[in-house]
Design a protein around this motif. Structure first.
Motif, PDB file in Angstrom:
ATOM      1  N   MET B 119      -9.114  -9.285   0.695  1.00 17.78           N
ATOM      2  CA  MET B 119      -8.231  -8.369   1.417  1.00 17.78           C
ATOM      3  C   MET B 119      -8.503  -8.448   2.922  1.00 17.78           C
ATOM      4  O   MET B 119      -7.568  -8.388   3.729  1.00 17.78           O
ATOM      5  CB  MET B 119      -8.466  -6.956   0.894  1.00 17.78           C
ATOM      6  N   ALA B 120      -9.752  -8.592   3.310  1.00 18.12           N
ATOM      7  CA  ALA B 120     -10.077  -8.663   4.741  1.00 18.12           C
ATOM      8  C   ALA B 120      -9.440  -9.893   5.374  1.00 18.12           C
ATOM      9  O   ALA B 120      -8.963  -9.856   6.514  1.00 18.12           O
ATOM     10  CB  ALA B 120     -11.595  -8.690   4.938  1.00 18.12           C
ATOM     11  N   PHE B 121      -9.411 -11.001   4.643  1.00 21.30           N
ATOM     12  CA  PHE B 121      -8.800 -12.226   5.171  1.00 21.30           C
ATOM     13  C   PHE B 121      -7.286 -12.062   5.299  1.00 21.30           C
ATOM     14  O   PHE B 121      -6.685 -12.418   6.312  1.00 21.30           O
ATOM     15  CB  PHE B 121      -9.120 -13.412   4.252  1.00 21.30           C
ATOM     16  N   LEU B 303       5.145  -2.199   2.306  1.00 24.02           N
ATOM     17  CA  LEU B 303       5.149  -2.989   1.074  1.00 24.02           C
ATOM     18  C   LEU B 303       3.942  -3.930   1.047  1.00 24.02           C
ATOM     19  O   LEU B 303       3.311  -4.120   0.003  1.00 24.02           O
ATOM     20  CB  LEU B 303       6.457  -3.774   0.971  1.00 24.02           C
ATOM     21  N   ALA B 304       3.621  -4.489   2.220  1.00 22.71           N
ATOM     22  CA  ALA B 304       2.460  -5.394   2.283  1.00 22.71           C
ATOM     23  C   ALA B 304       1.183  -4.655   1.901  1.00 22.71           C
ATOM     24  O   ALA B 304       0.318  -5.200   1.204  1.00 22.71           O
ATOM     25  CB  ALA B 304       2.335  -5.997   3.680  1.00 22.71           C
ATOM     26  N   VAL B 305       1.056  -3.418   2.328  1.00 22.94           N
ATOM     27  CA  VAL B 305      -0.127  -2.640   1.954  1.00 22.94           C
ATOM     28  C   VAL B 305      -0.087  -2.320   0.457  1.00 22.94           C
ATOM     29  O   VAL B 305      -1.119  -2.363  -0.219  1.00 22.94           O
ATOM     30  CB  VAL B 305      -0.235  -1.360   2.803  1.00 22.94           C
ATOM     31  N   GLY B 306       1.102  -2.032  -0.044  1.00 23.79           N
ATOM     32  CA  GLY B 306       1.230  -1.849  -1.490  1.00 23.79           C
ATOM     33  C   GLY B 306       0.701  -3.053  -2.261  1.00 23.79           C
ATOM     34  O   GLY B 306       0.028  -2.908  -3.281  1.00 23.79           O
ATOM     35  N   MET B 307       0.967  -4.244  -1.706  1.00 27.79           N
ATOM     36  CA  MET B 307       0.473  -5.458  -2.367  1.00 27.79           C
ATOM     37  C   MET B 307      -1.049  -5.509  -2.380  1.00 27.79           C
ATOM     38  O   MET B 307      -1.653  -6.099  -3.275  1.00 27.79           O
ATOM     39  CB  MET B 307       1.015  -6.715  -1.685  1.00 27.79           C
ATOM     40  N   GLN B 308      -1.677  -4.924  -1.362  1.00 27.22           N
ATOM     41  CA  GLN B 308      -3.145  -4.870  -1.369  1.00 27.22           C
ATOM     42  C   GLN B 308      -3.628  -4.077  -2.575  1.00 27.22           C
ATOM     43  O   GLN B 308      -4.636  -4.426  -3.201  1.00 27.22           O
ATOM     44  CB  GLN B 308      -3.642  -4.222  -0.077  1.00 27.22           C
ATOM     45  N   ALA B 401       2.577   3.662  -1.990  1.00 30.46           N
ATOM     46  CA  ALA B 401       1.612   4.682  -2.403  1.00 30.46           C
ATOM     47  C   ALA B 401       1.053   4.446  -3.804  1.00 30.46           C
ATOM     48  O   ALA B 401      -0.163   4.497  -4.018  1.00 30.46           O
ATOM     49  CB  ALA B 401       2.247   6.069  -2.320  1.00 30.46           C
ATOM     50  N   PHE B 402       1.928   4.209  -4.766  1.00 33.04           N
ATOM     51  CA  PHE B 402       1.441   4.126  -6.146  1.00 33.04           C
ATOM     52  C   PHE B 402       0.455   2.964  -6.333  1.00 33.04           C
ATOM     53  O   PHE B 402      -0.646   3.169  -6.852  1.00 33.04           O
ATOM     54  CB  PHE B 402       2.611   4.040  -7.128  1.00 33.04           C
ATOM     55  N   PRO B 403       0.810   1.748  -5.918  1.00 28.81           N
ATOM     56  CA  PRO B 403      -0.156   0.659  -6.123  1.00 28.81           C
ATOM     57  C   PRO B 403      -1.475   0.870  -5.374  1.00 28.81           C
ATOM     58  O   PRO B 403      -2.526   0.464  -5.866  1.00 28.81           O
ATOM     59  CB  PRO B 403       0.584  -0.574  -5.575  1.00 28.81           C
ATOM     60  N   THR B 404      -1.437   1.516  -4.222  1.00 23.95           N
ATOM     61  CA  THR B 404      -2.705   1.699  -3.504  1.00 23.95           C
ATOM     62  C   THR B 404      -3.551   2.782  -4.162  1.00 23.95           C
ATOM     63  O   THR B 404      -4.781   2.673  -4.185  1.00 23.95           O
ATOM     64  CB  THR B 404      -2.469   2.014  -2.020  1.00 23.95           C
ATOM     65  N   ASP B 405      -2.914   3.817  -4.705  1.00 25.81           N
ATOM     66  CA  ASP B 405      -3.684   4.777  -5.511  1.00 25.81           C
ATOM     67  C   ASP B 405      -4.252   4.078  -6.746  1.00 25.81           C
ATOM     68  O   ASP B 405      -5.401   4.298  -7.129  1.00 25.81           O
ATOM     69  CB  ASP B 405      -2.784   5.947  -5.949  1.00 25.81           C
ATOM     70  N   TYR B 442      -3.927   3.822   5.426  1.00 29.04           N
ATOM     71  CA  TYR B 442      -3.219   3.269   6.591  1.00 29.04           C
ATOM     72  C   TYR B 442      -1.754   2.931   6.301  1.00 29.04           C
ATOM     73  O   TYR B 442      -1.314   3.010   5.181  1.00 29.04           O
ATOM     74  CB  TYR B 442      -3.991   2.137   7.272  1.00 29.04           C
ATOM     75  N   GLU B 443      -1.042   2.621   7.357  1.00 26.79           N
ATOM     76  CA  GLU B 443       0.423   2.437   7.266  1.00 26.79           C
ATOM     77  C   GLU B 443       1.140   3.685   6.748  1.00 26.79           C
ATOM     78  O   GLU B 443       2.128   3.581   6.020  1.00 26.79           O
ATOM     79  CB  GLU B 443       0.771   1.237   6.371  1.00 26.79           C
ATOM     80  N   GLY B 444       0.651   4.849   7.156  1.00 33.02           N
ATOM     81  CA  GLY B 444       1.208   6.113   6.654  1.00 33.02           C
ATOM     82  C   GLY B 444       0.466   6.490   5.397  1.00 33.02           C
ATOM     83  O   GLY B 444       0.569   5.796   4.381  1.00 33.02           O
ATOM     84  N   THR B 445      -0.277   7.591   5.432  1.00 31.03           N
ATOM     85  CA  THR B 445      -1.037   7.996   4.249  1.00 31.03           C
ATOM     86  C   THR B 445      -0.098   8.147   3.058  1.00 31.03           C
ATOM     87  O   THR B 445       1.109   8.341   3.226  1.00 31.03           O
ATOM     88  CB  THR B 445      -1.730   9.362   4.458  1.00 31.03           C
TER      89      THR B 445
END
Lengths: 590, 590
Positions: B119-121, B303-308, B401-405, B442-445
């Motif tokens: 994820m860092a990369f 969406l990119a953060v969701g992918m994380q 939100a859902f995938p990051t939770d 990040y990217e909006g809680t």
């Protein structure tokens, strides 16, 4: 920074878990409400003013190993000295050996505070207390006289040595061996891992309790014996003498509790150069009966780990709440002040904060109720003692697993409330999230607790014990209803619904025992434990709210009942109807 | 070690999110199923064989700052070079500037794999892609011609500079100022915090996009402008020339993503000694219209953060599954082999593993469906384009939100399955638990995402858009039922029940808009988003299972429907009936 919630703790002890009534009934003749309050206040002061300020330095520096010696973080040795001199180690220790012999409830309440101050710090004394208990119950008079006074005072600390690389949850696989020596002592050989406080510089001596096998022992758990292995063999005056053949070969780099040294201990590898290899050990209890001795300490250790969950949750809640009051962002509904609103006014932040607070309160109520049962089992005799021991046995897995799961959840919400700052280590919220994660794992994973609850505890008394317990909780729901306080909203009805779910799931699982559907029981164990805890937590909060009639407590209870307890319906379904789909899908797991 | 689940990804893209049908319908003329598979396989190979092996070293060493220069971990600069030379940075970049112009679905699928590798990369390229998009959409032709070819190829990287200490979620509070210079450029002065990849040694130049205020700008978010501020001002040939007055003053000590430098950036403080203070900036878009430009990139960044979240969940699942197959403890029901059973055979472990797997699959389906909507909005015109853009807007907060939770939940379960080893950093499970924790922030809680969903997205088309979406999901439930496959158990009925809950909660929240009950809507936002995602996830898995008829996919869908989706009933209750008790209890929060 942590400030001990002395009032909430006293409330949970007295008005929910039953200490207040038990004192009135004379169950604890040496205890008065004033004494309880004095102890809680003073412990709270020490935890907040002395322990908590050293938590961050402990996390940053961690325990460090060099040449088999572990150096604790700056200021920690001195902190331990002050803690010990304050008499805190002796709080619930046996009176015969210098302890204050107070009920476990007080020991557990204090433990919550030490852990909230610093979980890494509290771990050492927790292990020592477990060792004291096992020695007191099972060791010879000679061993007791020599070791207990020093361990109760905290002059020496103790450890538990169970785990080996191939034997984690399954102790039947232990390989560490013990050989009989001519002088009635034993020689221990083997490697133990994950030994908390196995080595450190707090004390002049460390007393290891070690599970090992004799050469002629039966296979499995019936061939395990317990040995006391001191780091230094006491001399004629009981002072640390010759170095024993045991040393710490490495410490783990862990996710959290950095200041708690997690040691790999090597026994009998010739570390003490001036003697034959083999760590000198003294048998505790009978040969091959070691597991029973360990179980003595494991039950209380489980509750102690449960307290870590309560403690981390409380500490996380306090930090998040303070941050939310201080931090300003955006406009909140109804906020009429200048500039940005404190985020504590945003309903979504309020939901998070109240979830933290309510789960913490429910966890505390369950854990203290478990401690109360243990105390009552000791205070009473005959049937009453057995009843309370059954209750303690029933609640122990719940009191270990639910609060530790809650600790992780609440610490995670705490990071979230801090926003980006929560991810920065300096803020301190992240350290709680890291520390919290071990508690659902050690002292028997929470999955194992759930299986213990379902397989061993539900059948107690032919199923009558748990039925009686649910009946008591139903009386709490009824009391909420009977109070006729409109502030309760639909609390009474929600608690009843949760208890209906608990009842149905309990009957289903008891049926699995008789119907030979063990697979379904094992598959449903984890959701059942959660269901049990939510229903019990709701009822306990209702009991407390009815007793106190304080608006805050009623409102928190209502929030729990109307916002959190509703999960029980889905959990019941998972228990009763979830096993088939689980078994089908598991075929793909290999 | 991570192995890209190319088959699962292709399945989610084609059979759930709709790429397969869209290719057949000719929506993406340059794309064939073979090309999709070739790209996924090759990206998967790179992520598994090249990125993943450097993840642990990145976590251990982290990014290091000295004299305003950041050194990346050993081997990382070389890894970035290989990655860029492989053409991966250009994958979804605009064709006009050297990109391959592939649909976002493929970019997002590849992003999942980079993030699962490390994820860092993946963070650096993610920010660069966002910057490319904002420049392409809003900057002058001159700026585009100069910067985009280098940024699309990855020769230079980009950043987003929004946050300041007092302005996190609330950008109206920004203070960084911009002054007009005589030559049509601007001078930027101020401090930005939490700037991902603000400084590093991957590339010769770094292109910062910076939000700032002009002296005469209106207050609030309507007075914010966007500027392009390169680290080195390009010379006549477009090569990095004079050093600009911007530098990294510190990097954060974080819980996770240690190799991703999180920088405090100082603009206009006189760092470039040979010139007047003030960082040279170039306006992107119009003055005071900066926020609109940022929103362009923010939707896709979400969406990119969701992918994380999907990526961390997948990586955690793979690690936990491999461990559970390998690790042996105790006796499992039905295990007839010698010695201890692999823990994957214990039903409680199976429940944990299947929960991980099912939540990951549902997260992936939701995220890819969101990407598909964006692609279709671009591929179509007129009403169809607007329909798909509405769909993308509706799904974006859910896909963030859902995938990051889920990432946090699944990484936590992953640690749990490892037992004590999970708490040891060397094992790697803990690093995922640490990395995962930033994505809900990040990217909006995720709280802000939920509010966006409820307040801005549900009213779209007078509420008809979301109603139409739920209707589509109902067709999936119907298809499950109509399939008449006994392997589905009660899946169809469970999905329908979840959709009933979604329907009821949606109507309630839409009613809050018209009834002026915004407080209730805000209070219910987070449980609503979870309910939305569980219902949609169940329907999507049903859609895929019906399409493939593969026993594993049917069984996983059934597990989700019968064991996880039942939570929607309690969530609906929380949305509809939870606000009053929340408001009451919140009075004690101060």
């Amino acid at each position: 920074m942590y400030r001990a919630p002395v009032e909430d703790i006293a409330f949970a002890l007295n008005d929910i878990a039953g200490l207040g009534a038990a004192i009135e009934d004379g169950a604890f003749p040496d205890l008065t409400p004033d004494l309880v309050e004095a102890i809680l206040s003073e412990a709270g002061r020490f935890a907040g003013e002395e322990v908590a300020p050293l938590a961050m330095i402990g996390d940053e520096q961690g325990a460090r190993l060099q040449d088999a010696a572990v150096t604790m973080p700056e200021g920690w040795k001195e902190l331990y000295r002050r803690w010990r001199e304050g008499g805190w180690n002796a709080l619930s220790g046996p009176g015969e050996f210098g302890g204050q012999g107070l009920p476990q409830m007080l020991g557990v309440a204090a433990l919550e505070m030490w852990n909230a101050g610093s979980m890494a710090f509290a771990l050492g004394p927790t292990l020592t207390m477990g060792a004291v208990e096992a020695i007191e119950k099972h060791a010879s008079e000679e061993l007791k006289a020599l070791y207990l006074p020093r361990m109760v005072s905290g002059e020496w600390m103790g450890t538990m040595n169970l785990t080996e690389p191939q034997a984690g949850s399954d102790l039947a696989a232990l390989r560490t061996r013990a050989e009989r020596a001519d002088d009635g002592t034993y020689r221990i050989f083997g490697q133990k891992i994950f030994i908390t406080f196995g080595e450190h510089d707090f004390t002049d001596n460390i007393v290891h309790l070690v599970l090992a096998r004799l050469p002629d022992a039966p296979a499995g758990t019936r061939g395990i014996s317990l040995f006391l292995v001191p780091k230094f063999l006491p001399d004629g005056e009981g002072n640390p003498g010759a170095r024993n053949d045991v040393f710490c070969s490495s410490i783990e780099e862990k996710l959290g509790i950095h200041a708690s040294p997690t040691c790999t201990m090597i026994y009998g590898d010739g570390f003490a150069k001036d003697r034959e290899p083999g760590a000198v050990g003294f048998l505790v209890g009978e040969e091959n009966k070691g597991l029973a001795c360990m179980f003595t300490m494991m039950n209380n250790a489980r509750l102690a780990v449960g307290m870590q969950g309560v403690a981390i949750a409380e500490a996380a809640w306090q930090r998040a709440h303070a941050y939310a009051v201080d931090r300003r962002q955006g406009k909140a509904p109804g906020f009429t002040g200048e500039g940005m609103a404190p985020i504590v006014l945003h309903p979504d932040v309020q939901r998070n904060l109240l979830t933290m607070k309510a789960l913490t309160a429910a966890s505390r109520a369950i854990a203290y109720s478990c401690a109360h049962a243990t105390d009552m089992a000791r205070a009473k005799a005959g049937d009453a003692a057995r009843h309370w021991q059954d209750r303690a046995n029933l609640l122990t897995p719940v009191a270990k697993a639910f609060p530790t799961d809650v600790g992780v959840e609440v610490a995670s919400i705490g990071v979230q409330i801090h926003g980006g700052m929560g991810f920065i280590e300096e803020t301190g919220a992240a350290a709680l999230y890291r520390d919290a994660r071990i508690a659902p794992i050690y002292e028997g994973t929470n999955g194992i607790q759930a299986i213990d609850l379902v397989v061993r505890k539900l059948p107690t008394g032919g199923g009558d014990h748990v039925a009686g317990y649910i009946g008591e909780l139903r009386a709490d729901a009824e009391a909420v209803r009977a109070s006729n306080l409109p502030e309760f909203g639909r609390t009474g009805e929600k608690i009843s619904a949760a208890l209906d779910d608990l009842d149905a799931a309990t009957r289903f699982l008891q049926g699995c025992h008789t119907d030979g559907k063990m697979h379904a029981a094992l598959a449903g164990a984890t959701p059942y434990l959660r269901l049990f805890a939510l229903a019990a937590g709701a009822a306990y909060l209702g009991r407390g709210a009815v007793a106190s009639k304080a608006p805050d407590r009623i409102a928190l209870c209502r929030f729990f009942a109307e916002n959190l307890a509703g999960e029980t319906a889905a959990l019941r379904e998972r228990v009763i109807d979830g096993a088939d789909s689980l078994a089908e899908a598991a075929k793909a797991l290999g």
